[in-house]
Design a protein around this motif. Structure first.
Motif, mmCIF file in Angstrom:
data_model
loop_
_atom_site.group_PDB
_atom_site.id
_atom_site.type_symbol
_atom_site.label_atom_id
_atom_site.label_comp_id
_atom_site.label_asym_id
_atom_site.label_seq_id
_atom_site.Cartn_x
_atom_site.Cartn_y
_atom_site.Cartn_z
ATOM 1 N N GLY A 173 0.816 -1.218 0.000
ATOM 2 C CA GLY A 173 0.000 0.000 0.000
ATOM 3 C C GLY A 173 0.844 1.259 0.000
ATOM 4 O O GLY A 173 0.485 2.266 -0.634
ATOM 5 N N ASN A 174 1.973 1.223 0.702
ATOM 6 C CA ASN A 174 2.848 2.400 0.736
ATOM 7 C C ASN A 174 3.509 2.641 -0.616
ATOM 8 O O ASN A 174 3.679 3.790 -1.041
ATOM 9 C CB ASN A 174 3.892 2.241 1.840
ATOM 10 N N VAL A 175 3.900 1.566 -1.300
ATOM 11 C CA VAL A 175 4.442 1.710 -2.654
ATOM 12 C C VAL A 175 3.398 2.360 -3.564
ATOM 13 O O VAL A 175 3.701 3.287 -4.339
ATOM 14 C CB VAL A 175 4.889 0.345 -3.214
ATOM 15 N N HIS A 176 2.165 1.877 -3.467
ATOM 16 C CA HIS A 176 1.084 2.415 -4.296
ATOM 17 C C HIS A 176 0.897 3.908 -4.039
ATOM 18 O O HIS A 176 0.804 4.709 -4.975
ATOM 19 C CB HIS A 176 -0.218 1.652 -3.987
ATOM 20 N N MET A 177 0.852 4.297 -2.764
ATOM 21 C CA MET A 177 0.603 5.695 -2.428
ATOM 22 C C MET A 177 1.769 6.587 -2.832
ATOM 23 O O MET A 177 1.575 7.662 -3.409
ATOM 24 C CB MET A 177 0.314 5.841 -0.931
ATOM 25 N N LEU A 178 2.991 6.167 -2.537
ATOM 26 C CA LEU A 178 4.146 6.971 -2.902
ATOM 27 C C LEU A 178 4.253 7.129 -4.414
ATOM 28 O O LEU A 178 4.666 8.186 -4.907
ATOM 29 C CB LEU A 178 5.419 6.343 -2.343
ATOM 30 N N SER A 179 3.892 6.109 -5.154
ATOM 31 C CA SER A 179 3.935 6.187 -6.616
ATOM 32 C C SER A 179 3.023 7.288 -7.141
ATOM 33 O O SER A 179 3.314 7.920 -8.165
ATOM 34 C CB SER A 179 3.527 4.848 -7.242
ATOM 35 N N HIS A 180 1.901 7.527 -6.430
ATOM 36 C CA HIS A 180 0.911 8.493 -6.884
ATOM 37 C C HIS A 180 1.105 9.889 -6.300
ATOM 38 O O HIS A 180 0.674 10.875 -6.910
ATOM 39 C CB HIS A 180 -0.497 7.997 -6.547
ATOM 40 N N ILE A 181 1.715 9.996 -5.115
ATOM 41 C CA ILE A 181 1.717 11.270 -4.395
ATOM 42 C C ILE A 181 3.099 11.872 -4.236
ATOM 43 O O ILE A 181 3.258 13.098 -4.277
ATOM 44 C CB ILE A 181 1.076 11.077 -2.991
ATOM 45 N N ALA A 182 4.103 11.071 -4.020
ATOM 46 C CA ALA A 182 5.431 11.575 -3.645
ATOM 47 C C ALA A 182 6.041 12.459 -4.733
ATOM 48 O O ALA A 182 5.809 12.263 -5.931
ATOM 49 C CB ALA A 182 6.369 10.407 -3.342
ATOM 50 N N SER A 183 6.840 13.417 -4.293
ATOM 51 C CA SER A 183 7.598 14.244 -5.222
ATOM 52 C C SER A 183 8.740 13.415 -5.823
ATOM 53 O O SER A 183 9.035 12.306 -5.354
ATOM 54 C CB SER A 183 8.179 15.452 -4.486
ATOM 55 N N ALA A 184 9.395 13.963 -6.835
ATOM 56 C CA ALA A 184 10.499 13.240 -7.470
ATOM 57 C C ALA A 184 11.603 12.946 -6.467
ATOM 58 O O ALA A 184 12.161 11.831 -6.445
ATOM 59 C CB ALA A 184 11.049 14.055 -8.634
ATOM 60 N N GLN B 187 -6.731 8.456 1.022
ATOM 61 C CA GLN B 187 -7.711 7.686 0.257
ATOM 62 C C GLN B 187 -7.078 7.039 -0.969
ATOM 63 O O GLN B 187 -7.579 6.032 -1.469
ATOM 64 C CB GLN B 187 -8.884 8.591 -0.165
ATOM 65 N N VAL B 188 -5.982 7.634 -1.462
ATOM 66 C CA VAL B 188 -5.264 7.020 -2.583
ATOM 67 C C VAL B 188 -4.779 5.635 -2.195
ATOM 68 O O VAL B 188 -4.716 4.722 -3.018
ATOM 69 C CB VAL B 188 -4.075 7.917 -3.002
ATOM 70 N N ARG B 189 -4.462 5.479 -0.913
ATOM 71 C CA ARG B 189 -3.935 4.219 -0.409
ATOM 72 C C ARG B 189 -5.028 3.284 0.088
ATOM 73 O O ARG B 189 -4.977 2.071 -0.154
ATOM 74 C CB ARG B 189 -2.964 4.512 0.737
ATOM 75 N N LEU B 190 -6.015 3.832 0.816
ATOM 76 C CA LEU B 190 -6.903 2.987 1.614
ATOM 77 C C LEU B 190 -7.791 2.075 0.766
ATOM 78 O O LEU B 190 -7.905 0.879 1.049
ATOM 79 C CB LEU B 190 -7.765 3.862 2.527
ATOM 80 N N GLY B 191 -8.438 2.610 -0.259
ATOM 81 C CA GLY B 191 -9.310 1.765 -1.078
ATOM 82 C C GLY B 191 -8.555 0.637 -1.755
ATOM 83 O O GLY B 191 -8.912 -0.545 -1.616
ATOM 84 N N PRO B 192 -7.479 0.941 -2.497
ATOM 85 C CA PRO B 192 -6.697 -0.144 -3.115
ATOM 86 C C PRO B 192 -6.118 -1.114 -2.093
ATOM 87 O O PRO B 192 -6.095 -2.331 -2.327
ATOM 88 C CB PRO B 192 -5.590 0.616 -3.853
ATOM 89 N N ALA B 193 -5.640 -0.603 -0.942
ATOM 90 C CA ALA B 193 -5.052 -1.504 0.056
ATOM 91 C C ALA B 193 -6.090 -2.456 0.626
ATOM 92 O O ALA B 193 -5.777 -3.615 0.934
ATOM 93 C CB ALA B 193 -4.410 -0.689 1.183
#
Length: 405
Positions: A102-113, A249-255
């Motif tokens: 779930g953290n990989v998924h969220m960081l892929s969508h939200i984290a800066s470069a 929410q970017v993380r919670l539903g998919p996780a």
């Protein structure tokens, strides 16, 4: 036009290779150590299995391709994650378990470069593990995230975090942290939370104790953690300040859906074990599988599995369409969590004394499944949210002059 529910030949092949790897490599280790990941070697075992999964071409099916993963969308993850879930060690072996996936998924969508370089890259490659620190002891955040009490105060160049977290999966030995803290308002207020990134060895983070639970397949435990003046520089704020719940929410539903996938593998495994037993066990003048009461339990298992897959398929479709999918993910999570426990209970019953013995893994698999009715939101909270939204829709329709007769 007919709806295509098939998987590509590539995904089917990946699923088959994953199941073969689980059966041949991972299950023997899980069974040898009775599902205890710590006794089996913990992080040393994880690194060894990750290397074998990488060599087999099945490592991190969810992670970005450029970081060594396979880049599967939510729908295509489903059969692969389920195949991995046939062993309680499978998610660790393929690096697709919670909370890392779930953290990989969220960081892929939200984290800066810059954040991706520092945190996502080593996590996606399996070089480190991670922790998502939101839940707190009462009266802090739990099923009600608005009760968040961990506090973040503005200081020169960043923020200082103070608070106590509990039930933080993977905390012991985590190489990075995602920490939810309040930056606005008071406990009980809606919103006002921010997500912060921190390295595993950040000063002021103390892993105080393990909170021992039924399940034994999570490396790093479920821990209580104290945050004392943890400094987080501005560049390690994840997303925008005060928007932590929205970004989460970017993380919670998919996780929640990947949890359903993994635990469906456990339910399928239990069902397979019970079917093998009742198809051969003699009793009352024939095979147990020919008795009506046994057949009803078998049929009910088949129904629960099929319904769980259908609900999961719908939720993953909506997520892949970039829909919010609040209802579909809550429904799939709640139904699946309860259905899987029903399935294992029936499997134990069908296998009689063996079902509650250590000769079969059914009883410990049931223990692994039971927490799912609480993890990622208790069933009651999902039901409350579903009902609240349904009543809200009905009120809006009534106000618009729509009546159902």
């Amino acid at each position: 036009m007919a709806v295509d529910l098939s998987y590509s030949p590539e995904v089917q092949d990946l699923t088959q290779r994953t199941r073969a790897f689980i059966d041949d490599v991972v299950l023997p280790i899980e069974n040898e150590y009775a599902g205890d990941i710590v006794a089996a070697g913990g992080d040393d075992l994880r690194r060894e299995l990750n290397a074998q999964a990488r060599a087999a071409g099945i490592f991190a099916p969810h992670a970005p391709v450029e970081l060594g993963g396979l880049g599967l969308n939510m729908s295509d993850r489903s059969p692969v994650f389920t195949a991995a879930g046939h062993s309680t060690f499978g998610p660790v072996a393929l690096h697709l378990g919670a909370p890392d996936e779930g953290n990989v998924h969220m960081l892929s969508h939200i984290a800066s470069a810059e954040q991706k370089d520092r945190y996502l890259t080593p996590l996606a490659k399996g070089e480190i593990r991670s922790a998502f620190a939101m839940t707190e002891p009462a009266p802090g955040a739990g099923a009600d995230p608005n009760a968040l009490r961990t506090n973040a105060v503005r200081v020169a160049g960043g923020w200082k975090l103070n608070g106590v977290k509990r039930f933080i999966t993977g905390a012991d030995g985590a190489g990075m942290w995602i920490i939810m803290a309040r930056t606005h308002g008071e406990p009980g207020d809606r919103g006002g939370a921010t997500m912060f990134l921190a390295p595993g060895d950040a000063a002021g983070i103390s892993v105080d104790r393990y909170v021992h639970t039924y399940d034994r397949a999570m490396i790093g435990g479920h821990c209580e953690v104290t945050l004392t003046d943890v400094f987080v520089p501005d560049e390690d704020v994840l997303g925008e300040v005060d928007e932590g719940y929205r970004y989460a929410q970017v993380r919670l539903g998919p996780a929640r859906m990947t949890h359903v996938m993994r635990w469906m593998g456990i339910a399928e495994r239990g069902h397979e074990i019970a079917l093998d037993y009742v198809s051969e066990r003699e009793g009352f003048g024939g095979k147990l599988g020919d008795l009506g009461m046994i057949q009803q339990m078998v049929a009910d298992n088949e129904i629960d599995l099929a319904a769980s897959r259908a609900l999961l398929t719908r939720a993953c479709y909506e997520l892949d369409q970039s829909e919010h999918a609040s209802n579909s993910t809550s429904i799939a999570k709640t139904f699946g969590a309860e259905a899987f426990s029903r399935i294992l209970d029936r499997c134990i019953q069908m296998c009689g004394g063996l079902g509650v013995s250590e000769d079969l893994p059914l009883a410990r698999l049931a223990n692994e499944l039971r927490p799912f009715r609480i993890y990622d939101g208790p069933s009651e909270v999902h039901r409350w949210a579903l009902a609240k939204r349904a009543v809200g829709r009905a009120r809006k329709q009534r106000e618009a002059g729509v009546k159902h007769v």
